[in-house]
Design a protein around this motif. Sequence first.
Motif, PDB file in Angstrom:
ATOM      1  N   MET A   7       0.821  -1.129   0.024  1.00 35.27           N
ATOM      2  CA  MET A   7       0.178   0.145   0.123  1.00 35.27           C
ATOM      3  C   MET A   7       1.030   1.163   0.203  1.00 35.27           C
ATOM      4  SD  MET A   7      -2.867   1.260   2.824  1.00 35.27           S
ATOM      5  CE  MET A   7      -1.692   1.623   3.993  1.00 35.27           C
ATOM      6  N   ARG A   8       0.580   2.217  -0.619  1.00 33.33           N
ATOM      7  CA  ARG A   8       1.407   3.542  -0.778  1.00 33.33           C
ATOM      8  C   ARG A   8       0.346   4.498  -0.747  1.00 33.33           C
ATOM      9  NH1 ARG A   8       2.545   6.947  -5.246  1.00 33.33           N
ATOM     10  NH2 ARG A   8       4.912   7.893  -4.772  1.00 33.33           N
ATOM     11  N   ILE A   9       0.623   5.474   0.115  1.00 35.33           N
ATOM     12  CA  ILE A   9      -0.195   6.931   0.181  1.00 35.33           C
ATOM     13  C   ILE A   9       0.690   8.196   0.103  1.00 35.33           C
ATOM     14  CG2 ILE A   9      -2.210   5.873   1.482  1.00 35.33           C
ATOM     15  CD1 ILE A   9      -1.147   7.044   4.123  1.00 35.33           C
ATOM     16  N   VAL A  10       0.138   8.848  -0.415  1.00 34.94           N
ATOM     17  CA  VAL A  10       0.894  10.375  -0.523  1.00 34.94           C
ATOM     18  C   VAL A  10       0.305  11.525   0.093  1.00 34.94           C
ATOM     19  CG1 VAL A  10       2.277  11.897  -2.103  1.00 34.94           C
ATOM     20  CG2 VAL A  10       2.089   9.493  -2.649  1.00 34.94           C
ATOM     21  N   LEU A  11       0.873  12.310   1.040  1.00 36.90           N
ATOM     22  CA  LEU A  11       0.318  13.322   1.498  1.00 36.90           C
ATOM     23  C   LEU A  11       1.015  14.738   1.144  1.00 36.90           C
ATOM     24  CD1 LEU A  11       0.670  11.191   4.249  1.00 36.90           C
ATOM     25  CD2 LEU A  11      -1.289  12.612   4.829  1.00 36.90           C
ATOM     26  N   ASN A  12       0.242  15.825   0.822  1.00 34.00           N
ATOM     27  CA  ASN A  12       0.731  16.867   0.440  1.00 34.00           C
ATOM     28  C   ASN A  12       1.443  17.620   1.804  1.00 34.00           C
ATOM     29  OD1 ASN A  12      -0.088  16.919  -2.331  1.00 34.00           O
ATOM     30  ND2 ASN A  12      -2.099  17.548  -1.756  1.00 34.00           N
ATOM     31  N   ARG A  19      -4.677  16.657  12.763  1.00 34.15           N
ATOM     32  CA  ARG A  19      -4.713  17.073  11.377  1.00 34.15           C
ATOM     33  C   ARG A  19      -4.073  15.884  10.646  1.00 34.15           C
ATOM     34  NH1 ARG A  19      -0.840  20.864   8.758  1.00 34.15           N
ATOM     35  NH2 ARG A  19      -1.282  20.643   6.906  1.00 34.15           N
ATOM     36  N   TRP A  20      -2.730  15.410  10.816  1.00 33.98           N
ATOM     37  CA  TRP A  20      -2.148  14.386  10.072  1.00 33.98           C
ATOM     38  C   TRP A  20      -2.692  13.371  10.555  1.00 33.98           C
ATOM     39  CZ3 TRP A  20       1.318  15.640   6.309  1.00 33.98           C
ATOM     40  CH2 TRP A  20       1.583  16.869   6.320  1.00 33.98           C
ATOM     41  N   THR A  21      -2.917  12.652  11.631  1.00 32.96           N
ATOM     42  CA  THR A  21      -3.388  11.157  11.721  1.00 32.96           C
ATOM     43  C   THR A  21      -4.723  11.085  11.062  1.00 32.96           C
ATOM     44  OG1 THR A  21      -2.749  11.177  13.893  1.00 32.96           O
ATOM     45  CG2 THR A  21      -4.308   9.880  13.677  1.00 32.96           C
ATOM     46  N   SER A  22      -5.845  12.024  10.908  1.00 38.39           N
ATOM     47  CA  SER A  22      -7.027  11.981  10.291  1.00 38.39           C
ATOM     48  C   SER A  22      -6.672  11.920   8.894  1.00 38.39           C
ATOM     49  CB  SER A  22      -7.736  13.086  10.695  1.00 38.39           C
ATOM     50  OG  SER A  22      -8.256  13.124  11.858  1.00 38.39           O
ATOM     51  N   ALA A  23      -5.739  12.823   8.398  1.00 44.29           N
ATOM     52  CA  ALA A  23      -5.528  12.634   6.765  1.00 44.29           C
ATOM     53  C   ALA A  23      -4.840  11.292   6.486  1.00 44.29           C
ATOM     54  CB  ALA A  23      -4.353  13.794   6.489  1.00 44.29           C
ATOM     55  N   VAL A  24      -3.987  10.690   7.330  1.00 42.83           N
ATOM     56  CA  VAL A  24      -3.471   9.368   6.960  1.00 42.83           C
ATOM     57  C   VAL A  24      -4.250   8.421   6.989  1.00 42.83           C
ATOM     58  CG1 VAL A  24      -1.558   7.715   7.513  1.00 42.83           C
ATOM     59  CG2 VAL A  24      -1.111   9.966   7.693  1.00 42.83           C
ATOM     60  N   GLN A  25      -5.372   8.368   8.240  1.00 39.81           N
ATOM     61  CA  GLN A  25      -6.342   7.488   8.301  1.00 39.81           C
ATOM     62  C   GLN A  25      -7.263   7.432   7.078  1.00 39.81           C
ATOM     63  OE1 GLN A  25      -8.564   8.110  11.855  1.00 39.81           O
ATOM     64  NE2 GLN A  25      -9.846   6.290  11.549  1.00 39.81           N
ATOM     65  N   TRP A  26      -7.815   8.418   6.633  1.00 43.44           N
ATOM     66  CA  TRP A  26      -8.591   8.817   5.393  1.00 43.44           C
ATOM     67  C   TRP A  26      -8.072   8.324   4.333  1.00 43.44           C
ATOM     68  CZ3 TRP A  26      -8.697  11.112   0.764  1.00 43.44           C
ATOM     69  CH2 TRP A  26      -9.949  11.126   0.169  1.00 43.44           C
ATOM     70  N   LEU A  27      -6.824   8.544   4.023  1.00 44.96           N
ATOM     71  CA  LEU A  27      -6.009   7.926   2.659  1.00 44.96           C
ATOM     72  C   LEU A  27      -5.915   6.532   2.824  1.00 44.96           C
ATOM     73  CD1 LEU A  27      -3.539  10.855   2.141  1.00 44.96           C
ATOM     74  CD2 LEU A  27      -5.674  10.305   0.552  1.00 44.96           C
ATOM     75  N   ALA A  28      -5.571   6.189   3.840  1.00 45.10           N
ATOM     76  CA  ALA A  28      -5.377   4.695   3.967  1.00 45.10           C
ATOM     77  C   ALA A  28      -6.483   3.819   3.921  1.00 45.10           C
ATOM     78  CB  ALA A  28      -4.648   4.393   5.581  1.00 45.10           C
ATOM     79  N   LYS A  29      -7.820   4.335   4.380  1.00 39.60           N
ATOM     80  CA  LYS A  29      -8.864   3.605   4.505  1.00 39.60           C
ATOM     81  C   LYS A  29      -9.347   3.547   2.880  1.00 39.60           C
ATOM     82  CE  LYS A  29     -10.928   4.090   8.953  1.00 39.60           C
ATOM     83  NZ  LYS A  29     -12.200   4.587   9.529  1.00 39.60           N
ATOM     84  N   ARG A  30      -9.243   4.554   2.266  1.00 34.62           N
ATOM     85  CA  ARG A  30      -9.434   4.486   0.760  1.00 34.62           C
ATOM     86  C   ARG A  30      -8.612   3.680  -0.037  1.00 34.62           C
ATOM     87  NH1 ARG A  30      -8.753   9.929  -2.564  1.00 34.62           N
ATOM     88  NH2 ARG A  30      -6.426   9.029  -2.609  1.00 34.62           N
ATOM     89  N   GLU A  31      -7.228   3.652   0.285  1.00 38.57           N
ATOM     90  CA  GLU A  31      -6.237   2.710  -0.437  1.00 38.57           C
ATOM     91  C   GLU A  31      -6.718   1.068   0.010  1.00 38.57           C
ATOM     92  OE1 GLU A  31      -3.464   1.460  -2.817  1.00 38.57           O
ATOM     93  OE2 GLU A  31      -4.703   3.265  -2.881  1.00 38.57           O
ATOM     94  N   ASP A  73       0.171   6.430  13.840  1.00 38.21           N
ATOM     95  CA  ASP A  73      -1.323   6.451  14.558  1.00 38.21           C
ATOM     96  C   ASP A  73      -2.298   6.405  13.534  1.00 38.21           C
ATOM     97  OD1 ASP A  73       0.096   6.559  16.759  1.00 38.21           O
ATOM     98  OD2 ASP A  73      -0.464   8.551  17.218  1.00 38.21           O
ATOM     99  N   GLY A  74      -2.466   7.242  12.293  1.00 37.36           N
ATOM    100  CA  GLY A  74      -3.268   6.943  11.351  1.00 37.36           C
ATOM    101  C   GLY A  74      -3.404   5.599  10.488  1.00 37.36           C
ATOM    102  N   LEU A  75      -2.135   5.130  10.478  1.00 34.37           N
ATOM    103  CA  LEU A  75      -2.202   3.906   9.765  1.00 34.37           C
ATOM    104  C   LEU A  75      -2.878   2.772  10.595  1.00 34.37           C
ATOM    105  CD1 LEU A  75       1.513   3.488   8.288  1.00 34.37           C
ATOM    106  CD2 LEU A  75      -0.862   3.810   7.110  1.00 34.37           C
ATOM    107  N   THR A  76      -2.498   2.959  12.128  1.00 30.51           N
ATOM    108  CA  THR A  76      -3.251   2.064  12.945  1.00 30.51           C
ATOM    109  C   THR A  76      -4.822   2.316  13.076  1.00 30.51           C
ATOM    110  OG1 THR A  76      -0.947   1.902  14.385  1.00 30.51           O
ATOM    111  CG2 THR A  76      -3.103   1.140  15.357  1.00 30.51           C
ATOM    112  N   LYS A  77      -5.207   3.193  13.054  1.00 31.69           N
ATOM    113  CA  LYS A  77      -6.357   3.624  13.012  1.00 31.69           C
ATOM    114  C   LYS A  77      -7.230   3.300  11.952  1.00 31.69           C
ATOM    115  CE  LYS A  77      -6.740   7.482  16.404  1.00 31.69           C
ATOM    116  NZ  LYS A  77      -7.229   8.896  16.552  1.00 31.69           N
ATOM    117  N   ALA A  78      -6.609   3.184  10.886  1.00 36.05           N
ATOM    118  CA  ALA A  78      -7.129   2.669   9.554  1.00 36.05           C
ATOM    119  C   ALA A  78      -7.216   1.264   9.279  1.00 36.05           C
ATOM    120  CB  ALA A  78      -6.464   3.514   8.385  1.00 36.05           C
ATOM    121  N   GLY A  79      -6.427   0.724  10.295  1.00 40.00           N
ATOM    122  CA  GLY A  79      -6.324  -0.787  10.064  1.00 40.00           C
ATOM    123  C   GLY A  79      -5.365  -1.141   9.126  1.00 40.00           C
TER     124      GLY A  79
END
Length: 122
Positions: free
Chosen positions: A1-6, A30-42, A81-87
């Motif tokens: 899995m690969r995610i990119v944040l601005n 802010r950063w945890t939520s952004a990672v969580q959202w992108l990771a869930k989408r991926e 933390d965002g990756l963990t929350k996203a599963g």
Amino acid sequence: MRIVLNGVPPSLNRFAGRLNGWEYRGEKERWTSAVQWLAKRELARLGRPAAPDFAHVAITYFFPDRRRRDPDNYGGKFLLDGLTKAGAIRDDSFAHIALTVRGDTDRKRPRTEIVVTEGDKK
């Protein structure tokens, strides 16, 4: 899995010794939520695989300039933390991840790239 944040998360030095924890909590959210959202989408795109028991997490920060930065100030707390929350990862402890942190420069497009691959503890 690969995610990119601005952009690039703030250095932990930004919060060291400050009495007001609100700024820290705001940036963390802010950063945890952004990672969580992108990771869930991926994960949805990949068919929502279960988090591996052990994963390799590689974080590459693309800074806007070549200024000297210490890797220990960019350990990825908010991101993990965002990756963990996203599963996407089971847990962000040493028992479940191997972490690689790198820095590079991209003046035109500062960003943070996270790659998670299933692996073993070797």
